[in-house]
Design a protein around this motif. Structure first.
Motif, PDB file in Angstrom:
ATOM      1  N   GLN A  36      51.164  47.599  49.722  1.00 26.91           N
ATOM      2  CA  GLN A  36      50.508  46.100  49.980  1.00 26.91           C
ATOM      3  C   GLN A  36      50.585  45.133  48.845  1.00 26.91           C
ATOM      4  O   GLN A  36      51.183  44.144  49.070  1.00 26.91           O
ATOM      5  N   VAL A  37      50.512  45.427  47.498  1.00 27.19           N
ATOM      6  CA  VAL A  37      50.683  44.570  46.350  1.00 27.19           C
ATOM      7  C   VAL A  37      52.244  44.252  46.331  1.00 27.19           C
ATOM      8  O   VAL A  37      52.600  42.947  46.203  1.00 27.19           O
ATOM      9  N   SER A  38      53.153  45.311  46.378  1.00 28.44           N
ATOM     10  CA  SER A  38      54.440  44.944  46.286  1.00 28.44           C
ATOM     11  C   SER A  38      54.904  44.073  47.368  1.00 28.44           C
ATOM     12  O   SER A  38      55.704  43.340  47.166  1.00 28.44           O
ATOM     13  N   GLY A  39      54.573  44.306  48.529  1.00 30.29           N
ATOM     14  CA  GLY A  39      55.013  43.415  49.721  1.00 30.29           C
ATOM     15  C   GLY A  39      54.491  41.897  49.479  1.00 30.29           C
ATOM     16  O   GLY A  39      55.363  41.127  49.708  1.00 30.29           O
ATOM     17  N   LEU A  40      53.231  41.856  49.132  1.00 29.89           N
ATOM     18  CA  LEU A  40      52.740  40.531  48.950  1.00 29.89           C
ATOM     19  C   LEU A  40      53.418  39.695  47.786  1.00 29.89           C
ATOM     20  O   LEU A  40      53.802  38.663  47.859  1.00 29.89           O
ATOM     21  N   LEU A  41      53.731  40.534  46.669  1.00 32.56           N
ATOM     22  CA  LEU A  41      54.619  39.890  45.517  1.00 32.56           C
ATOM     23  C   LEU A  41      55.686  39.338  45.828  1.00 32.56           C
ATOM     24  O   LEU A  41      56.348  38.481  45.539  1.00 32.56           O
ATOM     25  N   LEU A  42      56.646  40.183  46.418  1.00 35.07           N
ATOM     26  CA  LEU A  42      57.802  39.803  47.183  1.00 35.07           C
ATOM     27  C   LEU A  42      57.881  38.746  47.939  1.00 35.07           C
ATOM     28  O   LEU A  42      58.591  37.830  47.850  1.00 35.07           O
ATOM     29  N   VAL A  43      56.872  38.334  48.552  1.00 35.78           N
ATOM     30  CA  VAL A  43      56.590  37.328  49.471  1.00 35.78           C
ATOM     31  C   VAL A  43      56.441  36.072  48.577  1.00 35.78           C
ATOM     32  O   VAL A  43      56.815  35.070  48.585  1.00 35.78           O
ATOM     33  N   CYS A  44      55.285  36.417  47.710  1.00 36.08           N
ATOM     34  CA  CYS A  44      55.111  35.470  46.637  1.00 36.08           C
ATOM     35  C   CYS A  44      56.363  34.992  45.824  1.00 36.08           C
ATOM     36  O   CYS A  44      56.473  33.656  45.617  1.00 36.08           O
ATOM     37  N   VAL A  45      57.363  35.753  45.471  1.00 33.18           N
ATOM     38  CA  VAL A  45      58.448  35.313  44.959  1.00 33.18           C
ATOM     39  C   VAL A  45      59.519  34.359  45.981  1.00 33.18           C
ATOM     40  O   VAL A  45      60.074  33.428  45.484  1.00 33.18           O
ATOM     41  N   LEU A  46      59.462  35.010  47.377  1.00 36.16           N
ATOM     42  CA  LEU A  46      60.127  33.981  48.206  1.00 36.16           C
ATOM     43  C   LEU A  46      59.561  32.896  48.680  1.00 36.16           C
ATOM     44  O   LEU A  46      60.242  31.981  48.870  1.00 36.16           O
ATOM     45  N   GLN A  47      58.301  32.507  48.283  1.00 39.23           N
ATOM     46  CA  GLN A  47      57.615  31.528  48.344  1.00 39.23           C
ATOM     47  C   GLN A  47      57.489  30.718  47.150  1.00 39.23           C
ATOM     48  O   GLN A  47      56.442  30.031  46.936  1.00 39.23           O
ATOM     49  N   PHE A  48      58.247  30.900  46.345  1.00 39.18           N
ATOM     50  CA  PHE A  48      58.423  30.114  45.164  1.00 39.18           C
ATOM     51  C   PHE A  48      56.937  30.081  44.344  1.00 39.18           C
ATOM     52  O   PHE A  48      56.524  29.322  43.847  1.00 39.18           O
ATOM     53  N   PHE A  49      56.649  31.402  44.062  1.00 43.79           N
ATOM     54  CA  PHE A  49      55.433  31.779  43.612  1.00 43.79           C
ATOM     55  C   PHE A  49      54.154  30.981  43.963  1.00 43.79           C
ATOM     56  O   PHE A  49      53.399  30.405  43.142  1.00 43.79           O
ATOM     57  N   ASN A  50      54.033  30.867  45.323  1.00 44.16           N
ATOM     58  CA  ASN A  50      52.930  30.583  45.883  1.00 44.16           C
ATOM     59  C   ASN A  50      51.433  30.773  45.350  1.00 44.16           C
ATOM     60  O   ASN A  50      51.250  32.164  45.033  1.00 44.16           O
ATOM     61  N   SER A  51      50.697  29.826  44.878  1.00 44.81           N
ATOM     62  CA  SER A  51      49.419  30.123  44.149  1.00 44.81           C
ATOM     63  C   SER A  51      48.343  30.847  44.886  1.00 44.81           C
ATOM     64  O   SER A  51      47.855  31.581  44.439  1.00 44.81           O
ATOM     65  N   MET A  52      48.439  30.544  46.300  1.00 38.19           N
ATOM     66  CA  MET A  52      47.499  31.110  47.055  1.00 38.19           C
ATOM     67  C   MET A  52      47.565  32.726  47.059  1.00 38.19           C
ATOM     68  O   MET A  52      46.629  33.397  46.991  1.00 38.19           O
ATOM     69  N   ILE A  53      48.844  33.218  47.150  1.00 35.49           N
ATOM     70  CA  ILE A  53      49.173  34.680  46.847  1.00 35.49           C
ATOM     71  C   ILE A  53      48.878  35.059  45.597  1.00 35.49           C
ATOM     72  O   ILE A  53      47.929  36.348  45.530  1.00 35.49           O
TER      73      ILE A  53
END
Length: 686
Positions: free
Chosen positions: A259-276
């Motif tokens: 769960q955490v790794s999937g969300l962090l990968l998305v965070c990277v793709l979304q240019f470190f989206n603060s909400m994530i």
């Protein structure tokens, strides 16, 4: 006998798989046909097709259209990363702010495939979404099959999903909505987790299943901005069951990490989206793993000792989660999701609020309690009755298993009895069944409290009810209670009852489905079509438009003009900007409104009679009422007002501007009008 059994299993697997794929494809065709029949989509003009993507749906689709029409893929991506049309006088990164990677991927796919001559971009888009419904139904089918051991339950789950379409999906009229992209992947993830919790799973199978869980989790997270809240509930399911020793701890740990790794990968793709980064899910999963490392003897001792440790563990995890989350938000200065917590605080009675954003959610029917007529519709197909019938004995079984696990634990003096009891409990409630039970309970609570989230529950309700009707666990428990247990009786019941229900559903709903498929309608919204055509023909391409969030999403899609605000509400600056723009419906002076609109570079403002004279909501929930209260003004109409509210010095702007008084015409000139919309051009004062 062994060879015959093996052949029978292969035959059953083949037939069940073919049935699953056929049902998935039929569901896609069924929903696509309903969409075509409802709008006559193939025959209406392009502007009408685009207007049919209402509110935020139109905003998301506009980025797909923008990518398809760009001179090159690189130029299209640059336009998204450095976007200055979605919010006037600001340049924002669309890929960072919104979950639109699916539009990007689809547009690139459309450009590189040799299909442009045969398929319009809009059809490629909507057919992809309808195709995902096939994956959704197949995933539900497979989950039910895994739980019950027979594909007959999967067939029943698919039938229930289709016949309860009003309450299980809204894809045919909100096609680009983020949840329509995300929920099929969520269903795949649940199916993979159900398989993961099967006992005696081979190590190679376990690794492949974990990979499937990760991929499904990643795509679910990538396609929906509310993924973190759904996965937080899922993490709570795992936490509860792990604490009660009903799931293998090692597998639960892997799921936390996924769960955490999937969300962090998305965070990277979304240019470190603060909400994530500031999500409760990351804080909670990290806190659970830290607490478990500290409290190593959590699952040792007798009943009272276990209960004490469990209570301490829950308190420690809760406090650590809040502390970690607060710390992350403080360090990164995150405020993206504060409106959600204000809404939740007000919704569950932790004090009234005058916050405009929170009240905007509270007054929407979609964020209210689940209407009671939902249960009557679900009961018409027998789904709700069967669901409750299955839920009750499974909940009782889970409670007994949990008690036995806590009572006969590691370190108890009755070790042999402990092992014997645990084996009995495992047979009574398998890990996969336990997971799906708590999953349906928690998501049921979410749906009951917030109607918009019912689609997460009702689809899983189809799975859980069909599993129970075909389950040896459920019928074994019931027949043992009435002392009628035999394996032959269980076999007869678990195969005959689903067939009877399927026949009943087919007999009752087949004529209605045929009538639905033969009913033809046509899209009709001449006022909005007239407005969009006027904007395209009579305003410069760089013109900036202000108005309601919902309408402006359509303006961007149909005309490509610059917006002051839009419906993607997960940004504090945008929320503040929207509240300011909405002063056009408040009791403010023309000078104030002009100054506000000018600060956002506005050239034209669109006023809607449906908002200015709104009757859809009751007093106190109309947009103009929310603005009046937020501004400290008394609301219109008969009824009570808070004692500290004062009369406004000015009339309502959207009403008074139509009188063409000099104080208004000096700043605003009406340039377009029909029965629904009024467009005013702002004067260019030096």
């Amino acid at each position: 006998d062994h060879t015959g059994g093996k052949l029978w299993n292969i035959l059953s697997l083949t037939v069940g798989g073919i049935v699953a794929v056929c049902l998935g494809l039929l569901t896609s065709v069924y929903i696509a046909t309903l969409h075509e029949n409802d709008l006559w989509f193939s025959n209406i003009k392009e502007v009408e097709r685009e207007i049919s993507f209402r509110t935020e749906c139109g905003l998301y689709y506009s980025y797909y259209k923008q990518m398809v029409q760009a001179a090159s893929i690189q130029q299209g991506l640059h336009g998204l990363v450095y976007d200055n049309k979605t919010e006037s006088v600001r340049t924002i990164n669309i890929l960072e702010r919104m979950n639109v990677y699916q539009e990007v991927f689809l547009s690139i796919l459309y450009r590189i495939l040799p299909i442009q001559q045969y398929l319009e971009p809009v059809y490629f888009y909507i057919y992809t979404l309808f195709g995902l419904q096939a994956i959704y139904v197949i995933a539900l089918y497979v989950t039910s099959w895994l739980l019950s051991g027979t594909w007959l339950s999967g067939l029943l789950a698919a039938f229930w999903y289709i016949t309860n379409r009003v309450d299980t999906t809204r894809v045919e009229f909100t096609i680009p909505l983020r949840e329509n992209w995300a929920l099929p992947f969520f269903a795949v993830q649940i199916a993979a987790i159900t398989y993961l919790f099967r006992t005696h799973l081979q190590p190679a199978h376990e690794r492949w299943t974990l990979l499937a869980v990760f991929i499904a989790t990643f795509f679910f997270s990538l396609t929906w901005q509310f993924n973190q809240f759904m996965m937080l509930i899922q993490a709570l399911v795992l936490f509860i069951l792990d604490c009660l020793d009903m799931l293998p701890t090692a597998k639960v740990t892997w799921l936390y990490i996924i769960q955490v790794s999937g969300l962090l990968l998305v965070c990277v793709l979304q240019f470190f989206n603060s909400m994530i980064l500031g999500s409760l899910l990351i804080s909670f999963n990290a806190s659970v793993l830290i607490a478990r490392a500290i409290q190593k003897n959590l699952k040792k001792g007798g009943l009272l000792s276990r209960l004490g440790k469990l209570l301490l563990h829950v308190l420690f995890v809760s406090c650590l989660t809040l502390l970690v989350n607060k710390l992350i938000k403080k360090i990164l200065n995150l405020e993206s999701d504060e409106h959600i917590f204000k809404f939740l605080k007000a919704k569950f009675g932790f004090g009234a609020t005058r916050d405009f954003d929170a009240n905007l959610y509270l007054c929407e029917e979609a964020f209210g309690l689940l209407p009671l007529n939902t249960f009557s519709r679900l009961s018409d197909t027998l789904l709700f009755y069967v669901y409750i019938f299955v839920l009750f004995p499974m909940t009782v079984t889970a409670a007994v298993v949990a008690f036995q696990n806590l009572r006969y634990s590691i370190g108890s003096t009755k070790v042999e009895k402990s092992i014997e009891k645990k084996e009995d409990c495992t047979i009574a409630l398998k890990p996969g069944t336990a997971y799906n039970l708590i999953h349906t309970v928690l998501f049921g609570c979410l749906a009951l409290s917030t109607m918009r989230m019912k689609y997460l529950w009702t689809s899983h309700m189809c799975v859980f009810a069909s599993f129970g009707l075909c389950s040896t666990e459920v019928w074994g428990l019931i027949l043992k209670c009435v002392r009628l247990y035999t394996s032959q009786r269980i076999s007869v019941i678990r195969y005959s009852l689903p067939v009877i229900v399927l026949l009943y559903i087919s007999y009752k709903f087949w004529p209605g489905i045929m009538d639905e498929l033969s009913e033809l309608r046509e899209f009709y919204d001449p006022d909005t079509v007239e407005l969009m055509n006027w904007i395209k023909s009579n305003t410069p391409s760089t013109a900036v438009f202000a108005g309601s969030m919902q309408l402006l999403a359509g303006v961007k899609l149909c005309t490509g003009r610059v917006l002051t605000n839009h419906p993607h509400y997960e940004d504090k600056n945008l929320r503040e900007r929207t509240k300011q723009i909405y002063q056009i419906y408040a009791k403010r002076s023309p000078e104030d409104v002009y100054r506000i609109l000018q600060s956002f570079g506005t050239d034209y403002v669109i006023l809607e009679d449906s908002i200015c004279y709104e009757r859809r909501h009751s007093r106190g929930c109309r947009l103009r009422d929310l603005l009046d209260v937020a501004n400290g003004h008394i609301m219109d109409g008969l009824g009570e007002n808070a004692p500290d509210l004062k009369p406004s010095l000015y009339p309502r702007f959207c009403e008074e501007i139509k009188r063409n008084l000099p104080s208004y015409t000096v700043h605003f000139t009406r340039v377009f009008q029909n029965k629904t919309f009024h467009v005013y051009r702002l004067a260019k004062h030096k």
